[in-house]
Every structure is written in C-alpha cells, then in structure tokens.
Design a protein around this motif. Structure first.
Motif, PDB file in Angstrom:
ATOM      1  N   ALA A  61       6.331 127.585  98.069  1.00  0.00           N
ATOM      2  CA  ALA A  61       7.802 127.695  98.030  1.00  0.00           C
ATOM      3  C   ALA A  61       8.267 128.589  96.881  1.00  0.00           C
ATOM      4  O   ALA A  61       9.249 129.318  97.002  1.00  0.00           O
ATOM      5  CB  ALA A  61       8.430 126.306  97.899  1.00  0.00           C
ATOM      6  N   LYS A  62       7.549 128.533  95.757  1.00  0.00           N
ATOM      7  CA  LYS A  62       7.964 129.305  94.571  1.00  0.00           C
ATOM      8  C   LYS A  62       7.315 130.682  94.504  1.00  0.00           C
ATOM      9  O   LYS A  62       7.684 131.499  93.681  1.00  0.00           O
ATOM     10  CB  LYS A  62       7.526 128.549  93.301  1.00  0.00           C
ATOM     11  CG  LYS A  62       8.493 127.525  92.786  1.00  0.00           C
ATOM     12  CD  LYS A  62       7.967 126.943  91.492  1.00  0.00           C
ATOM     13  CE  LYS A  62       7.918 127.902  90.319  1.00  0.00           C
ATOM     14  NZ  LYS A  62       9.141 128.012  89.538  1.00  0.00           N
ATOM     15  N   ASN A  63       6.271 130.877  95.336  1.00  0.00           N
ATOM     16  CA  ASN A  63       5.438 132.070  95.206  1.00  0.00           C
ATOM     17  C   ASN A  63       4.828 132.115  93.804  1.00  0.00           C
ATOM     18  O   ASN A  63       4.847 133.128  93.107  1.00  0.00           O
ATOM     19  CB  ASN A  63       6.273 133.317  95.502  1.00  0.00           C
ATOM     20  CG  ASN A  63       5.395 134.521  95.755  1.00  0.00           C
ATOM     21  OD1 ASN A  63       4.203 134.357  96.011  1.00  0.00           O
ATOM     22  ND2 ASN A  63       5.961 135.709  95.653  1.00  0.00           N
ATOM     23  N   PRO A 147       7.556 122.026  88.697  1.00  0.00           N
ATOM     24  CA  PRO A 147       7.887 123.226  87.922  1.00  0.00           C
ATOM     25  C   PRO A 147       9.381 123.461  88.043  1.00  0.00           C
ATOM     26  O   PRO A 147      10.048 122.792  88.837  1.00  0.00           O
ATOM     27  CB  PRO A 147       7.112 124.330  88.645  1.00  0.00           C
ATOM     28  CG  PRO A 147       7.103 123.887  90.070  1.00  0.00           C
ATOM     29  CD  PRO A 147       7.089 122.362  90.051  1.00  0.00           C
ATOM     30  N   SER A 148       9.926 124.409  87.309  1.00  0.00           N
ATOM     31  CA  SER A 148      11.332 124.753  87.485  1.00  0.00           C
ATOM     32  C   SER A 148      11.527 125.214  88.936  1.00  0.00           C
ATOM     33  O   SER A 148      10.639 125.836  89.519  1.00  0.00           O
ATOM     34  CB  SER A 148      11.734 125.843  86.499  1.00  0.00           C
ATOM     35  OG  SER A 148      10.779 126.884  86.508  1.00  0.00           O
ATOM     36  N   ALA A 149      12.714 124.910  89.505  1.00  0.00           N
ATOM     37  CA  ALA A 149      12.913 125.079  90.948  1.00  0.00           C
ATOM     38  C   ALA A 149      13.380 126.479  91.334  1.00  0.00           C
ATOM     39  O   ALA A 149      14.115 126.646  92.305  1.00  0.00           O
ATOM     40  CB  ALA A 149      13.905 124.027  91.452  1.00  0.00           C
ATOM     41  N   ASN A 150      12.957 127.487  90.582  1.00  0.00           N
ATOM     42  CA  ASN A 150      13.288 128.879  90.900  1.00  0.00           C
ATOM     43  C   ASN A 150      12.124 129.546  91.621  1.00  0.00           C
ATOM     44  O   ASN A 150      10.987 129.073  91.546  1.00  0.00           O
ATOM     45  CB  ASN A 150      13.561 129.649  89.604  1.00  0.00           C
ATOM     46  CG  ASN A 150      12.419 129.474  88.603  1.00  0.00           C
ATOM     47  OD1 ASN A 150      12.298 128.396  88.009  1.00  0.00           O
ATOM     48  ND2 ASN A 150      11.580 130.477  88.454  1.00  0.00           N
ATOM     49  N   LEU A 151      12.416 130.670  92.288  1.00  0.00           N
ATOM     50  CA  LEU A 151      11.329 131.525  92.758  1.00  0.00           C
ATOM     51  C   LEU A 151      10.657 132.090  91.519  1.00  0.00           C
ATOM     52  O   LEU A 151      11.332 132.350  90.514  1.00  0.00           O
ATOM     53  CB  LEU A 151      11.892 132.674  93.602  1.00  0.00           C
ATOM     54  CG  LEU A 151      12.502 132.281  94.942  1.00  0.00           C
ATOM     55  CD1 LEU A 151      13.198 133.487  95.577  1.00  0.00           C
ATOM     56  CD2 LEU A 151      11.424 131.738  95.883  1.00  0.00           C
ATOM     57  N   PRO A 155      15.278 133.447  86.849  1.00  0.00           N
ATOM     58  CA  PRO A 155      15.744 132.461  85.859  1.00  0.00           C
ATOM     59  C   PRO A 155      15.728 131.050  86.454  1.00  0.00           C
ATOM     60  O   PRO A 155      15.973 130.881  87.647  1.00  0.00           O
ATOM     61  CB  PRO A 155      17.186 132.897  85.570  1.00  0.00           C
ATOM     62  CG  PRO A 155      17.281 134.316  86.035  1.00  0.00           C
ATOM     63  CD  PRO A 155      16.313 134.457  87.162  1.00  0.00           C
ATOM     64  N   SER A 156      15.458 130.055  85.641  1.00  0.00           N
ATOM     65  CA  SER A 156      15.420 128.672  86.129  1.00  0.00           C
ATOM     66  C   SER A 156      16.817 128.237  86.581  1.00  0.00           C
ATOM     67  O   SER A 156      17.810 128.616  85.977  1.00  0.00           O
ATOM     68  CB  SER A 156      14.944 127.738  85.012  1.00  0.00           C
ATOM     69  OG  SER A 156      13.656 128.109  84.602  1.00  0.00           O
ATOM     70  N   PRO A 157      16.888 127.419  87.648  1.00  0.00           N
ATOM     71  CA  PRO A 157      18.197 126.932  88.104  1.00  0.00           C
ATOM     72  C   PRO A 157      18.657 125.731  87.273  1.00  0.00           C
ATOM     73  O   PRO A 157      17.850 124.864  86.916  1.00  0.00           O
ATOM     74  CB  PRO A 157      17.926 126.508  89.543  1.00  0.00           C
ATOM     75  CG  PRO A 157      16.466 126.250  89.621  1.00  0.00           C
ATOM     76  CD  PRO A 157      15.791 126.982  88.513  1.00  0.00           C
ATOM     77  N   LYS A 237       5.732 137.561  84.100  1.00  0.00           N
ATOM     78  CA  LYS A 237       7.121 138.001  84.106  1.00  0.00           C
ATOM     79  C   LYS A 237       7.985 136.769  84.392  1.00  0.00           C
ATOM     80  O   LYS A 237       7.623 135.927  85.208  1.00  0.00           O
ATOM     81  CB  LYS A 237       7.318 139.040  85.218  1.00  0.00           C
ATOM     82  CG  LYS A 237       8.702 139.600  85.264  1.00  0.00           C
ATOM     83  CD  LYS A 237       8.862 140.650  86.356  1.00  0.00           C
ATOM     84  CE  LYS A 237      10.317 141.034  86.415  1.00  0.00           C
ATOM     85  NZ  LYS A 237      10.702 141.662  87.659  1.00  0.00           N
ATOM     86  N   HIS A 238       9.111 136.660  83.738  1.00  0.00           N
ATOM     87  CA  HIS A 238       9.832 135.398  83.788  1.00  0.00           C
ATOM     88  C   HIS A 238      11.321 135.574  83.570  1.00  0.00           C
ATOM     89  O   HIS A 238      11.743 136.528  82.939  1.00  0.00           O
ATOM     90  CB  HIS A 238       9.313 134.525  82.633  1.00  0.00           C
ATOM     91  CG  HIS A 238       8.888 133.169  83.090  1.00  0.00           C
ATOM     92  ND1 HIS A 238       7.718 132.590  82.707  1.00  0.00           N
ATOM     93  CD2 HIS A 238       9.484 132.271  83.886  1.00  0.00           C
ATOM     94  CE1 HIS A 238       7.603 131.401  83.244  1.00  0.00           C
ATOM     95  NE2 HIS A 238       8.659 131.174  83.968  1.00  0.00           N
ATOM     96  N   TYR A 239      12.082 134.626  84.037  1.00  0.00           N
ATOM     97  CA  TYR A 239      13.505 134.494  83.714  1.00  0.00           C
ATOM     98  C   TYR A 239      14.301 135.768  83.989  1.00  0.00           C
ATOM     99  O   TYR A 239      15.277 136.059  83.309  1.00  0.00           O
ATOM    100  CB  TYR A 239      13.692 134.126  82.229  1.00  0.00           C
ATOM    101  CG  TYR A 239      12.729 133.089  81.693  1.00  0.00           C
ATOM    102  CD1 TYR A 239      12.661 131.822  82.270  1.00  0.00           C
ATOM    103  CD2 TYR A 239      11.905 133.358  80.610  1.00  0.00           C
ATOM    104  CE1 TYR A 239      11.784 130.861  81.772  1.00  0.00           C
ATOM    105  CE2 TYR A 239      11.027 132.408  80.102  1.00  0.00           C
ATOM    106  CZ  TYR A 239      10.976 131.170  80.690  1.00  0.00           C
ATOM    107  OH  TYR A 239      10.113 130.224  80.200  1.00  0.00           O
TER     108      TYR A 239
HETATM  109 MG    MG Z   1       9.328 127.850  85.191  1.00  0.00          MG
END
Ligand code: MG
Ligand code: TXA
Length: 363
Positions: A61-63, A147-151, A155-157, A237-239
C-alpha cells in the motif's frame, strides 16, 4: 476496495469511546486487513503485527522498501514482555515517557515476524498517546504494526484528508481522530547499545531524554548527513511534497529581502511557510496569492510549526504551488527535529542567509 471512514472526533471531544464501533473496525485487523490509525504524532497505517500476510500489505500500500522495518504499537507496557527484551531500569524510565512520542529499539524475541524487523535482530516499539488508538489496540488483542500512513517519499499525514489522499481505495478503513497534536513522527531511541542513541529526532529532544538516560547521544547521521544512518528508514528520500522546497535560514529581514529577490527572478507559483510576524508583510506582495501563505506560528515556540509542517506542504501541493519556501530554524532543541524533516523535504536545498551557504538553490 472501499475505504471506510469511522469518525471518532465526537468521542475525543466528549471524552468517550464507542467501543462497539472499535470492535467492528478490529475485524478488519483480525482478517489481515489494513486500518489507518490516529496517533499524537502522525497517522499510522496499521496491521496485525504478528501476521506476515497482513504486514506484506503495508509494504504494497505504501510502496515501501522491504528493508525498512516497522514500529509495533502496544497499549500497555506489560505487553512488551512477549515481544522483546526490556531491562527493568529502562522499563521504569519509560513509564515516565509513555504513552508518548517515543519509539524504542529493543532486542527482539522470536515471535517477531521478519516483515516487522526487516531481518534485524531488534524491534521498534511504542505506546501512542492517543486514547482511541490505545483502546483499539487493546480490542484488537495484538500489537499493531504501523508506519506513517503516507505513500513512501511523501510527507506523513496528520489528518483524515491527507491520509485519504494517499490511502483511499488501498486500505479497509480509517479511524478519524482529528488532527495530530504533534505533527512529526516519534523520537526513535536505540536502547540496545551501551550508550542510548537517538536514531530519529522528534518531539522528545536529547535534553529531555537525558533526564532519564545519562550519556544519551544522537546517531552520527543526524548531525552529519554524510554518515550512514542506523535506522534504515532514514536513508531514503522522505517527506517530499510534489513542489520543490527551498529552506531559508536567517533573521527575518534578510529572509524578506531574499524572497523578494526570488520573486523577481521566477515565474513559478510560490507558496510560503513563514512565521506569524512575516505573514502581513508577504500578504501585501502582489506576486504571491494570499492563500499560498501559511503561518507557522511563533518562532519562539516551535510546537505549532511541528504540528502544521506536513499538512501545510500537502495543502500547498493541492493548490499546485511549484516552489514552497520555508523559514528554517536553528538546529537545536526541537528545532533540530524539525530541521531533520525539512532537510529531507528540500533534498538539500537549504540556504543560510548572511552565513555560509550550505547549498545554493538555483531558481
Ligand atoms: Mg514514515
Ligand atoms: O510517530 C511515529 O513513529 C509514527 C506513528 C504512526 O507511530 N510511525 C512512523 O513509522 O513514523 P515509520 O515506519 O514511518 O518510521 C519508523 C522508523 C523508520 O525510520 C525505521 O527505519 C525505524 O523507525 N525503525 C523501525 N524498526 C527499527 C529497528 N529495529 N532498528 C532501527 N530503526 C528502526
């Protein structure tokens, strides 16, 4: 797949808990599904932490890269006994900090599936400071990996809208617990080494945690971007919003001058994330839409900046802004945690005004 939304905002306001509704949602978890959960930091993408098939769905779901381990969320410190080795002296300290924005790394027990620990001999555990979510974990009767619910890379939701933006149609349900209070992810503290080490900075700072553990230190990679981080997730890579990000660090006068200079030289649509004292000034500038200027609150108390940082980036993305300029802060105290996220959002596009330029940004 239809993603069902369960509204708990009224329960939060009234200090009640609709346990029947939580029981209904817990069936998704028991059947190996995915449920997004609110926490005080960011929304998490939850699955049964002991069910390998359910855990695999999180990565899809998050890839998310397979070698990035997950945090197990529990509702009570006594549940850790089954999952990991926790020293009694650490347990006593943690009782002062939990429920709260802290994740600890412990030596894992055999019960932990490989999907959680990504092949490491350790496991990350935390007790979130969110009443509804703790009750939900208790009703599910298993640790919830989240984990944080973002792709991945986004950025984290920190609210329902942003969770839906990345997860709608990919997961079974979302528990809507309103906006997250803190807004950036938990501090990750490694308790498996002789010197407790902060692998990811967060709301609990080194100063705060050193009241409990002497000699606490930051992982080298936090202050030196050339060092390899010990937390696998920190290397990716993040956020990053869709727009380019430029972080400007300065006193406010230089900051205004530099933004005016950028505006003169660009045709890009600009979004600003600035402190409250600068909002009025920029609202008078024709080249920026008023709607694209977001206040980060007071420079003195960074808690509002933390709370709004990810949702503001996502908000500006939804307005198709091409370049987001953010007022950076000092790399100390909570500012260090905020800058840790901003440096990644900006992929290194950080400019120190009136000081040594780390990396100039070409418009
Ligand atoms: Mg995260
Ligand atoms: O605030 C939070 O921690 C949120 C909410 C939902 O609880 N969760 C979160 O999870 O941020 P995630 O997966 O986005 O970040 C977990 C971080 C990653 O950097 C990961 O590499 C690290 O924790 N981590 C997990 N297990 C680890 C381990 N055994 N050793 C070192 N780092 C670990």
């Amino acid at each position: 797949m239809e993603t069902r939304i369960y509204d708990f905002k009224e329960d939060i306001k009234q200090n009640t808990i609709d346990e029947k509704k939580l029981f209904e949602i817990s069936k998704f978890i028991k059947n190996g599904g995915l449920v997004a959960i609110p926490t005080e930091t960011v929304y998490g993408l939850g699955a049964d932490g002991l069910n390998p098939n359910a855990l695999k769905k999180i990565f899809i779901a998050k890839n998310r890269p397979q070698d990035n381990p997950l945090i197990l969320h529990v509702s009570d410190i006594e549940e850790i006994e089954k999952l990991a080795y926790l020293k009694i002296e650490d347990k006593i300290k943690l009782k002062n900090l939990w429920p709260g924005p802290l994740t600890v790394i412990l030596k894992k027990k055999n019960i932990i599936p490989d999907e959680v620990s990504a092949g490491l001999d350790t496991v990350a555990i935390r007790i979130p400071n969110h009443r509804i979510t703790r009750k939900f974990i208790e009703i599910c009767g298993c640790p919830i990996a989240a984990p944080s619910a973002n792709l991945s890379t986004k950025p984290s939701p920190t609210n329902l809208r942003d969770t839906l933006a990345d997860m709608s149609g990919k997961i079974d349900a979302i528990i809507d617990g309103g906006d997250c209070n803190i807004g950036i992810e938990s501090t990750v503290l490694d308790l498996t080494t002789d010197t407790p080490t902060i692998l990811r900075p967060g709301f609990y700072t080194e100063e705060h945690l050193s009241k409990y553990w002497k000699n606490i230190k930051y992982d080298l990679s936090i202050k030196n971007s050339a060092a390899t981080p010990k937390s696998p997730g920190q290397k990716y890579k993040h956020y990053a919003p869709n727009a380019d990000v430029l972080v400007l660090i300065s006193d406010s006068v230089d900051f205004r001058t530099e933004i005016l200079r950028i505006l003169k030289n660009t045709t890009k649509t600009i979004g600003l994330m600035v402190f409250e004292d600068d909002v009025k000034f920029f609202e008078q500038i024709d080249k920026i839409e008023k709607d694209n200027i977001i206040s980060m609150g007071s420079k003195i108390d960074l808690s509002l900046m933390g709370q709004k940082i990810f949702s503001s980036m996502r908000n500006l993305d939804s307005k198709n802004v091409e370049l987001i300029i953010i007022n950076g802060v000092k790399d100390e105290g909570y500012g260090l945690s905020i800058m840790n996220r901003l440096k990644k959002s900006a992929s290194g596009n950080i400019k120190v005004l009136g000081g040594e330029n780390e990396d100039s940004f070409d418009i």
